[in-house]
Design a protein around this motif. Sequence first.
Motif, mmCIF file in Angstrom:
data_model
loop_
_atom_site.group_PDB
_atom_site.id
_atom_site.type_symbol
_atom_site.label_atom_id
_atom_site.label_comp_id
_atom_site.label_asym_id
_atom_site.label_seq_id
_atom_site.Cartn_x
_atom_site.Cartn_y
_atom_site.Cartn_z
ATOM 1 N N SER A 52 -9.401 1.004 2.925
ATOM 2 C CA SER A 52 -9.902 0.009 1.972
ATOM 3 C C SER A 52 -9.738 0.459 0.514
ATOM 4 O O SER A 52 -9.868 -0.342 -0.403
ATOM 5 N N VAL A 53 -9.392 1.731 0.293
ATOM 6 C CA VAL A 53 -9.128 2.210 -1.076
ATOM 7 C C VAL A 53 -7.876 1.522 -1.627
ATOM 8 O O VAL A 53 -7.832 1.143 -2.799
ATOM 9 N N ALA A 54 -6.860 1.388 -0.783
ATOM 10 C CA ALA A 54 -5.610 0.725 -1.183
ATOM 11 C C ALA A 54 -5.057 0.013 0.037
ATOM 12 O O ALA A 54 -4.128 0.490 0.678
ATOM 13 N N PRO A 55 -5.640 -1.154 0.379
ATOM 14 C CA PRO A 55 -5.333 -1.811 1.647
ATOM 15 C C PRO A 55 -3.834 -2.067 1.837
ATOM 16 O O PRO A 55 -3.193 -2.657 0.963
ATOM 17 N N GLY A 56 -3.317 -1.619 2.960
ATOM 18 C CA GLY A 56 -1.933 -1.887 3.323
ATOM 19 C C GLY A 56 -0.916 -1.285 2.388
ATOM 20 O O GLY A 56 0.242 -1.691 2.375
ATOM 21 N N ASN A 57 -1.342 -0.321 1.595
ATOM 22 C CA ASN A 57 -0.459 0.203 0.559
ATOM 23 C C ASN A 57 -0.033 1.625 0.918
ATOM 24 O O ASN A 57 -0.885 2.495 1.116
#
Length: 778
Positions: free
Chosen positions: A304-309
């Motif tokens: 969730s810090v950088a979703p899907g990244n």
Amino acid sequence: MTVVESARQRLRVQIRGAVQGVGFRPFVYRLASDLSLCGWVINSSSGVVVEVEGGSGALEQFLLRVARDSPPRAIVQGLEAAYLDPVGFVGFEIRESAGGDKTTLVLPDIATCPECLAELFDHANRRHRYPFTNCTNCGPRFSIIEALPYDRPTTTMAGFEMCEACRGEYEDPRDRRFHAQPNACPACGPQLALWDADGRPLADRDDALRAAGGRIAGGAIVAVKGLGGFHLMVDARNDAAVRRLRDVKAREEKPFAVMFPTFAAAVASCEIGEREARLLTSPEAPIVLLRRSPSRDPTPIVDSVAPGNPSLGAMLPSTPLHHLLLADLGFPVVATSGNRSDEPICTDEREAVERLGGLADLFLVHNRPIARHVDDSIVRVAAGRDLVLRRARGYAPLPVSLRSDGPPTLGVGAHLKNCVAMSVGANVFVSQHIGDLETVEAFGAFERVIDAFEGLYETAPAAIACDAHPDYLSTAYARRRGSETRPVQHHLAHVLSAMAENEVGPPALGISWDGTGFGLDGTIWGGEFIAVTPGSARRIATFLTFPLPGGDRAVREPRRTALALLCQVFGEGAWGMDDVPTLAAFSQPERHILRAMIERGVNAPRTSSVGRLFDAAASIAGLRHHVRFEGQAAMDLEFARERMDTDEFYPLAVVVTPQPERGDPAAVAGLTDAPVWAIDPAPLVRALVADVRALVPIGTMSARFHNGLVEAAVEIARRSALERVVLSGGCFQNRYLLERTIGRLRAEGFRPVWHQRVPPNDGGIALGQVAAVAWHLA
Ligand SMILES: [Zn+2]
Ligand SMILES: [Zn+2]
Ligand SMILES: [Zn+2]
């Protein structure tokens, strides 16, 4: 022949550049003493001036070594020397600063140096665990300076009187803290406090720091007053805490940056190349975009810090406060700007309690005022060089030199990712990142930055350059100021900004690809090719336009752009293409509304934007139909290509456009709009749809899409017959697009030029606007 020591001479050296507040005068003092030279050194309006007297051999030595051996943080931009008659100096002295006009460079804030860091964790040192230690080699600068010359009374440290011990260091030329303006210690300097959500004190000094750490470890959101503003911090391994931060900040999917306690901890979570390592540990200490490597991570950073990244914005502590906090924690934290979405970062603790009320559980604050907001800078490594994406802490306000004097000009920038720039002589001072001018707070910050620039450099602009967009708040501001207003077309400003920072003059072909910018023909531009020649600029090529049904809504819903493009290419047949993900993304009622919009051309402005082509391709390929932040669909497409290497490309057609009958149309906003060629995306769209139907892997489609755009760029470069090709605009934040374009242009014999110190996105527009005026293109 024996050369005897010739008669005494006097040498005057003027050193221009970032030479104040970096220990330059003590360095000159030591150098002159080593060489037994007499004279003086002074901080002046134009930098540092030295006069030394002695034998010619010693003076030659001095001249050689003053630039070569200068302190690591000094940036020498020019050095002028003149031999004069001696006047009989005795001894060497450091003179008080002189007044006068203020063309001296203001230095950016500098990350904690190794010596200060060692003292911070040394139990025997009097500054053990003191969060505001610094020296001439490190510490705050731009964020505490209120006026020039840079001396303690003109900083936000003015209210702190140095104790005897600090005063001793400050006055001793041999001390690391000699003339360190923010010099302080636990006895005399700023102190921490911990406040609850309503601003009531809970603890102070080291107790505050330890308690704040304890609460972050327990899952709380803590607002931490740093160097240039507040961060909101949460444990990056705690999914619930990160999600709560997303909720309160109303930031659904945009990646958060992470601060790691140590370089080793960053290595455990990310792939770090040599250049990226240098950036992370540099005095600028920016957020560096890195590729994640979750497999090696002992305490994984939650998705969730950088979703899907696949990337992560990583940084290391850059102030003593952050070093102490992160050392206590021992785990990575999310460190995001202390603001509500799109507002400028908070700098004052009382204001923070008001504005961040409901966002933060606790406030870790201190009583050293922040003179101006300075966000974290963001940098990625691309094409073997640094590529600054957000220019703020560590970089602002270092100037770009235009290498020719002109009247002072203010560039007020664009609407999004705003920053401003002002020329003083040949230097253009580029401000720190301000943000999107969407809120009252952001516009207030914009005005404050301009006021501060004019105050700091004691310069009133003779001309104000602005975007040609009549509705931008920045444009309205320029007109209200009443000075001479010079509109500069958005994509021309992008190109000139890249030329200016690379010190490249015309002729050159500018390729300016971005999301949207105001065009001169009633359409929205964003896929432009601009030939810049001395004193003139001409848009020689563009993309064939396509509609954006619903305008801004199409930006938030790439499926709308995709549908419009499919209709343009396939006509009536598009409505039956239910096997294409874009069509499937609409309900029947939605299709009816869109159909009316597209067919009647109502509320469907036309655009030549490459950014919107990325959106459309992402939707057609089934990657994304709605975005939560600008550029998200393009990022998905960029990520989808990773590790797919191919030279295959989708074709684009270059068509010759009809020319105006009577000569050249008049130049507007610096630009003659008479494109000779247009790139038709229809063949690309057809090939993409065929691949979707053939179930070609997404990575392959993405690579073919990127490569197709690059081939189109190379084709226009060929036709332009200009050797220099300048790449600018937000699309060139995409590393693959940038590197592929550079590679292909070089292979075809062109000399590509791209951004390094100034962002390719709209953060670079202000510099380009100032350059347009200087180069008579506004
Ligand atoms: Zn230091
Ligand atoms: Zn002290
Ligand atoms: Zn732009």
